[in-house]
Every structure is written in structure tokens, then in C-alpha cells.
Design a protein around this motif. Structure first.
Motif, PDB file in Angstrom:
ATOM      1  N   LEU A   2       8.630  -0.629   6.975  1.00 22.50           N
ATOM      2  CA  LEU A   2       7.235  -0.221   7.107  1.00 22.50           C
ATOM      3  C   LEU A   2       6.349  -1.414   7.446  1.00 22.50           C
ATOM      4  CD1 LEU A   2       6.765   2.136   4.019  1.00 22.50           C
ATOM      5  CD2 LEU A   2       7.088   2.802   6.400  1.00 22.50           C
ATOM      6  N   GLY A   3       5.352  -1.166   8.282  1.00 24.25           N
ATOM      7  CA  GLY A   3       4.365  -2.191   8.570  1.00 24.25           C
ATOM      8  C   GLY A   3       3.429  -2.362   7.383  1.00 24.25           C
ATOM      9  N   THR A   4       2.591  -3.358   7.444  1.00 26.62           N
ATOM     10  CA  THR A   4       1.687  -3.674   6.329  1.00 26.62           C
ATOM     11  C   THR A   4       0.762  -2.505   6.017  1.00 26.62           C
ATOM     12  OG1 THR A   4       1.781  -6.019   6.915  1.00 26.62           O
ATOM     13  CG2 THR A   4      -0.022  -5.322   5.481  1.00 26.62           C
ATOM     14  N   ARG A   5       0.185  -1.892   7.044  1.00 27.02           N
ATOM     15  CA  ARG A   5      -0.723  -0.765   6.801  1.00 27.02           C
ATOM     16  C   ARG A   5      -0.016   0.355   6.059  1.00 27.02           C
ATOM     17  NH1 ARG A   5      -2.600   4.104   8.147  1.00 27.02           N
ATOM     18  NH2 ARG A   5      -4.838   4.398   8.408  1.00 27.02           N
ATOM     19  N   ASP A   6       1.190   0.684   6.489  1.00 25.52           N
ATOM     20  CA  ASP A   6       1.934   1.765   5.842  1.00 25.52           C
ATOM     21  C   ASP A   6       2.338   1.403   4.423  1.00 25.52           C
ATOM     22  OD1 ASP A   6       1.700   3.393   8.068  1.00 25.52           O
ATOM     23  OD2 ASP A   6       3.612   2.744   8.923  1.00 25.52           O
ATOM     24  N   ARG A   7       2.663   0.137   4.187  1.00 25.03           N
ATOM     25  CA  ARG A   7       3.007  -0.300   2.819  1.00 25.03           C
ATOM     26  C   ARG A   7       1.788  -0.225   1.909  1.00 25.03           C
ATOM     27  NH1 ARG A   7       5.106  -5.637   4.477  1.00 25.03           N
ATOM     28  NH2 ARG A   7       4.017  -6.242   2.609  1.00 25.03           N
ATOM     29  N   ILE A   8       0.625  -0.599   2.440  1.00 30.04           N
ATOM     30  CA  ILE A   8      -0.620  -0.503   1.666  1.00 30.04           C
ATOM     31  C   ILE A   8      -0.894   0.956   1.319  1.00 30.04           C
ATOM     32  CG2 ILE A   8      -3.138  -0.739   1.821  1.00 30.04           C
ATOM     33  CD1 ILE A   8      -2.572  -3.271   3.590  1.00 30.04           C
ATOM     34  N   LEU A   9      -0.772   1.815   2.304  1.00 37.32           N
ATOM     35  CA  LEU A   9      -1.013   3.243   2.102  1.00 37.32           C
ATOM     36  C   LEU A   9      -0.036   3.824   1.086  1.00 37.32           C
ATOM     37  CD1 LEU A   9      -2.834   5.542   3.060  1.00 37.32           C
ATOM     38  CD2 LEU A   9      -1.228   5.937   4.921  1.00 37.32           C
ATOM     39  N   ALA A  10       1.227   3.460   1.189  1.00 35.01           N
ATOM     40  CA  ALA A  10       2.237   3.957   0.248  1.00 35.01           C
ATOM     41  C   ALA A  10       1.961   3.467  -1.175  1.00 35.01           C
ATOM     42  CB  ALA A  10       3.637   3.517   0.696  1.00 35.01           C
ATOM     43  N   ALA A  11       1.559   2.226  -1.316  1.00 35.28           N
ATOM     44  CA  ALA A  11       1.259   1.683  -2.647  1.00 35.28           C
ATOM     45  C   ALA A  11       0.042   2.379  -3.246  1.00 35.28           C
ATOM     46  CB  ALA A  11       1.026   0.173  -2.565  1.00 35.28           C
ATOM     47  N   ALA A  12      -0.973   2.609  -2.425  1.00 38.79           N
ATOM     48  CA  ALA A  12      -2.173   3.296  -2.913  1.00 38.79           C
ATOM     49  C   ALA A  12      -1.847   4.734  -3.314  1.00 38.79           C
ATOM     50  CB  ALA A  12      -3.266   3.259  -1.850  1.00 38.79           C
ATOM     51  N   LYS A  13      -1.039   5.398  -2.514  1.00 31.80           N
ATOM     52  CA  LYS A  13      -0.647   6.772  -2.830  1.00 31.80           C
ATOM     53  C   LYS A  13       0.117   6.820  -4.149  1.00 31.80           C
ATOM     54  CE  LYS A  13       2.187  10.539  -1.185  1.00 31.80           C
ATOM     55  NZ  LYS A  13       3.227  10.896  -0.239  1.00 31.80           N
ATOM     56  N   GLU A  14       1.061   5.919  -4.322  1.00 31.43           N
ATOM     57  CA  GLU A  14       1.826   5.876  -5.573  1.00 31.43           C
ATOM     58  C   GLU A  14       0.908   5.626  -6.765  1.00 31.43           C
ATOM     59  OE1 GLU A  14       4.821   6.211  -8.249  1.00 31.43           O
ATOM     60  OE2 GLU A  14       4.883   6.731  -6.126  1.00 31.43           O
ATOM     61  N   MET A  15      -0.080   4.764  -6.592  1.00 28.34           N
ATOM     62  CA  MET A  15      -1.017   4.483  -7.676  1.00 28.34           C
ATOM     63  C   MET A  15      -1.840   5.729  -8.008  1.00 28.34           C
ATOM     64  SD  MET A  15      -3.599   1.253  -8.029  1.00 28.34           S
ATOM     65  CE  MET A  15      -2.244   0.090  -8.099  1.00 28.34           C
ATOM     66  N   VAL A  16      -2.267   6.461  -6.996  1.00 29.23           N
ATOM     67  CA  VAL A  16      -3.015   7.701  -7.226  1.00 29.23           C
ATOM     68  C   VAL A  16      -2.138   8.710  -7.969  1.00 29.23           C
ATOM     69  CG1 VAL A  16      -4.037   9.722  -6.095  1.00 29.23           C
ATOM     70  CG2 VAL A  16      -4.649   7.427  -5.325  1.00 29.23           C
ATOM     71  N   VAL A  17      -0.900   8.852  -7.533  1.00 28.90           N
ATOM     72  CA  VAL A  17       0.015   9.820  -8.143  1.00 28.90           C
ATOM     73  C   VAL A  17       0.269   9.483  -9.605  1.00 28.90           C
ATOM     74  CG1 VAL A  17       2.405  10.669  -8.120  1.00 28.90           C
ATOM     75  CG2 VAL A  17       1.109  10.527  -5.991  1.00 28.90           C
ATOM     76  N   THR A  18       0.492   8.219  -9.907  1.00 26.87           N
ATOM     77  CA  THR A  18       0.870   7.844 -11.273  1.00 26.87           C
ATOM     78  C   THR A  18      -0.321   7.577 -12.190  1.00 26.87           C
ATOM     79  OG1 THR A  18       1.136   5.525 -10.638  1.00 26.87           O
ATOM     80  CG2 THR A  18       3.111   6.917 -10.604  1.00 26.87           C
ATOM     81  N   ASP A  19      -1.393   6.982 -11.640  1.00 23.32           N
ATOM     82  CA  ASP A  19      -2.497   6.551 -12.504  1.00 23.32           C
ATOM     83  C   ASP A  19      -3.858   7.136 -12.146  1.00 23.32           C
ATOM     84  OD1 ASP A  19      -0.736   4.809 -13.910  1.00 23.32           O
ATOM     85  OD2 ASP A  19      -0.926   3.352 -12.289  1.00 23.32           O
ATOM     86  N   GLY A  20      -3.941   7.888 -11.065  1.00 23.59           N
ATOM     87  CA  GLY A  20      -5.219   8.445 -10.634  1.00 23.59           C
ATOM     88  C   GLY A  20      -5.958   7.496  -9.706  1.00 23.59           C
ATOM     89  N   SER A  21      -6.905   8.032  -8.986  1.00 24.26           N
ATOM     90  CA  SER A  21      -7.610   7.241  -7.966  1.00 24.26           C
ATOM     91  C   SER A  21      -8.455   6.126  -8.564  1.00 24.26           C
ATOM     92  CB  SER A  21      -8.490   8.146  -7.108  1.00 24.26           C
ATOM     93  OG  SER A  21      -9.536   8.702  -7.888  1.00 24.26           O
ATOM     94  N   GLN A  22      -8.904   6.296  -9.794  1.00 21.68           N
ATOM     95  CA  GLN A  22      -9.734   5.266 -10.409  1.00 21.68           C
ATOM     96  C   GLN A  22      -8.973   3.954 -10.582  1.00 21.68           C
ATOM     97  OE1 GLN A  22      -8.622   7.979 -11.973  1.00 21.68           O
ATOM     98  NE2 GLN A  22      -7.444   7.174 -13.691  1.00 21.68           N
ATOM     99  N   ALA A  23      -7.648   4.003 -10.576  1.00 18.73           N
ATOM    100  CA  ALA A  23      -6.836   2.797 -10.742  1.00 18.73           C
ATOM    101  C   ALA A  23      -6.725   1.981  -9.449  1.00 18.73           C
ATOM    102  CB  ALA A  23      -5.439   3.174 -11.227  1.00 18.73           C
ATOM    103  N   VAL A  24      -7.073   2.584  -8.328  1.00 20.60           N
ATOM    104  CA  VAL A  24      -6.887   1.921  -7.033  1.00 20.60           C
ATOM    105  C   VAL A  24      -7.972   0.875  -6.810  1.00 20.60           C
ATOM    106  CG1 VAL A  24      -6.826   2.248  -4.530  1.00 20.60           C
ATOM    107  CG2 VAL A  24      -5.752   3.941  -6.033  1.00 20.60           C
ATOM    108  N   SER A  25      -7.524  -0.342  -6.555  1.00 19.60           N
ATOM    109  CA  SER A  25      -8.435  -1.402  -6.113  1.00 19.60           C
ATOM    110  C   SER A  25      -7.729  -2.182  -5.014  1.00 19.60           C
ATOM    111  CB  SER A  25      -8.818  -2.334  -7.268  1.00 19.60           C
ATOM    112  OG  SER A  25      -7.756  -3.223  -7.575  1.00 19.60           O
ATOM    113  N   MET A  26      -8.499  -2.778  -4.146  1.00 22.46           N
ATOM    114  CA  MET A  26      -7.926  -3.535  -3.041  1.00 22.46           C
ATOM    115  C   MET A  26      -7.104  -4.714  -3.586  1.00 22.46           C
ATOM    116  SD  MET A  26      -8.959  -1.628  -0.660  1.00 22.46           S
ATOM    117  CE  MET A  26      -9.624  -1.786   0.974  1.00 22.46           C
ATOM    118  N   ARG A  27      -7.557  -5.309  -4.644  1.00 27.19           N
ATOM    119  CA  ARG A  27      -6.856  -6.449  -5.251  1.00 27.19           C
ATOM    120  C   ARG A  27      -5.496  -6.003  -5.801  1.00 27.19           C
ATOM    121  NH1 ARG A  27      -8.751 -11.138  -6.376  1.00 27.19           N
ATOM    122  NH2 ARG A  27     -10.889 -10.435  -6.243  1.00 27.19           N
ATOM    123  N   LYS A  28      -5.482  -4.901  -6.544  1.00 32.15           N
ATOM    124  CA  LYS A  28      -4.212  -4.407  -7.105  1.00 32.15           C
ATOM    125  C   LYS A  28      -3.233  -4.020  -5.999  1.00 32.15           C
ATOM    126  CE  LYS A  28      -6.112  -2.392 -11.341  1.00 32.15           C
ATOM    127  NZ  LYS A  28      -6.381  -1.109 -12.013  1.00 32.15           N
TER     128      LYS A  28
END
Length: 192
Positions: A2-28
Motif C-alpha cells: 500500500l502507498g502512504t495515503r492508503d496506509r494512512i486511510l487504513a490506520a484511520a479506519k482501524e482506529m475508528v472501528v476499534t476506538d471511535g472517531s474521537q480517537a483519530v488524530s493526525m499525530r496518532k
């Protein structure tokens, strides 16, 4: 790979699924992917754009999965199948359900325009089922999107109460509560 954009998107999606959208930050997300926060900003101008991209992907995946479901012709039984689809998401990932269907989001589809024009694939599954029941005379001749909105409000409201701890039932009992309330709605909309 996966390219960087897709890896970022996948990580953000996983964070939403497991911890909710409030957990998503650009730093994390940057730390998870192994890039700097500024690298994340190169692909997504802000957190909202990243979350909109996550939502688009989640809705696309959900709609594709739901499109394979065969609904019974019976309005009540078909409605229960649709309710189960929503309840499955809520029980499997409350954070994802809230993110997709409840939380305010800049790119979210809005009632009435987006719903009436068929731009919500998850709403359209229910809308199509209701439209067929109206056409067959199994439901009163009311605009199908208005009835579908009543269904949606019912299931989303009950689910938010359940996720928020206001309904103290097991997952199976909660599902039955949703079916019971769906039956009340269908019976109330039956021709007189």
C-alpha cells in the motif's frame, strides 16, 4: 504494498472501528503509519478530510456487503433483515456505527436532498424495500423516503440508546427489541 495515503486511510479506519472517531488524530495516525504528522497532512489537508475519506470507504464497503443480501418479499421479514444489518454493525463496532450514522460530519449525506435523490446507499436498501411494499399495497401510499426515514430514526435512536448504556439488554435481547419495534412501525403503516 500500500502507498502512504492508503496506509494512512487504513490506520484511520482501524482506529475508528476499534476506538471511535474521537480517537483519530493526525499525530496518532502518523505514528501508527511511521510518518510525521506533516506527511499525513500532505495526503489529507485536515482531520475532517481524513474522516470523510474513512466514511466514504466504510459506506462503500457496507453498501457492497448489503447489496448481496436477498430481502424476503414480506415487508415485516424484509424489514427485520435490514434492521439486523444495522444492529450487526452496532454490536460489532459501536464506534463505527456512531461514526457512520450518528455523528456530525462535514461530508455526511443530509436529509432530505441526499436521501430523496438516492445518494445514500445504505438508506436506499431500505427505501427500495419500502417502495416495493407501497407499490404492492402492503404499506399505505406515503412517500417511500418518509417511511424509510421513520425506520431509520427508530433503529438509529434505539441503537444510540443501547450504545450509550440507556438500554440494559444483551445483544440478542436488544436485537429482539428492535424487531418488536419494527413490527409496531410496519403494523402502523399497513393499509387500513
Amino acid at each position: 504494498m500500500l502507498g502512504t495515503r492508503d496506509r494512512i486511510l487504513a490506520a484511520a479506519k482501524e482506529m475508528v472501528v476499534t476506538d471511535g472517531s474521537q480517537a483519530v488524530s493526525m499525530r496518532k495516525i502518523g505514528a501508527i503509519v511511521g510518518v510525521t504528522p506533516m506527511a499525513v497532512y500532505r495526503h489529507f489537508p485536515n482531520r475532517e478530510a481524513l474522516l470523510d475519506a474513512v466514511a466514504d470507504e466504510c459506506f462503500t464497503e457496507t453498501a457492497a456487503k448489503w447489496a448481496t443480501v436477498r430481502l424476503p418479499d414480506d415487508i415485516l421479514e424484509g424489514s427485520k433483515v435490514i434492521v439486523d444489518l444495522f444492529v450487526d454493525v452496532a454490536l460489532e463496532s459501536p464506534g463505527l456505527f456512531s461514526f457512520m450514522f450518528i455523528e456530525e460530519r462535514q461530508g455526511a449525506r443530509r436529509f432530505p436532498d441526499d436521501f430523496q435523490t438516492g445518494e445514500s446507499p445504505t438508506f436506499e436498501l431500505l427505501g427500495g424495500h419500502v417502495a416495493a411494499a407501497i407499490a404492492d399495497g402492503r404499506l399505505r401510499p406515503i412517500e417511500h423516503w418518509r417511511i424509510a426515514l421513520a425506520y431509520t430514526a427508530l433503529i438509529h435512536g434505539l441503537t444510540q440508546m443501547y450504545i450509550g448504556g440507556r438500554i440494559n439488554l444483551s445483544g440478542d435481547d436488544f436485537r429482539q427489541l428492535c424487531h418488536d419495534n419494527t413490527e409496531l412501525l410496519v403494523n402502523g403503516l399497513a393499509p387500513r
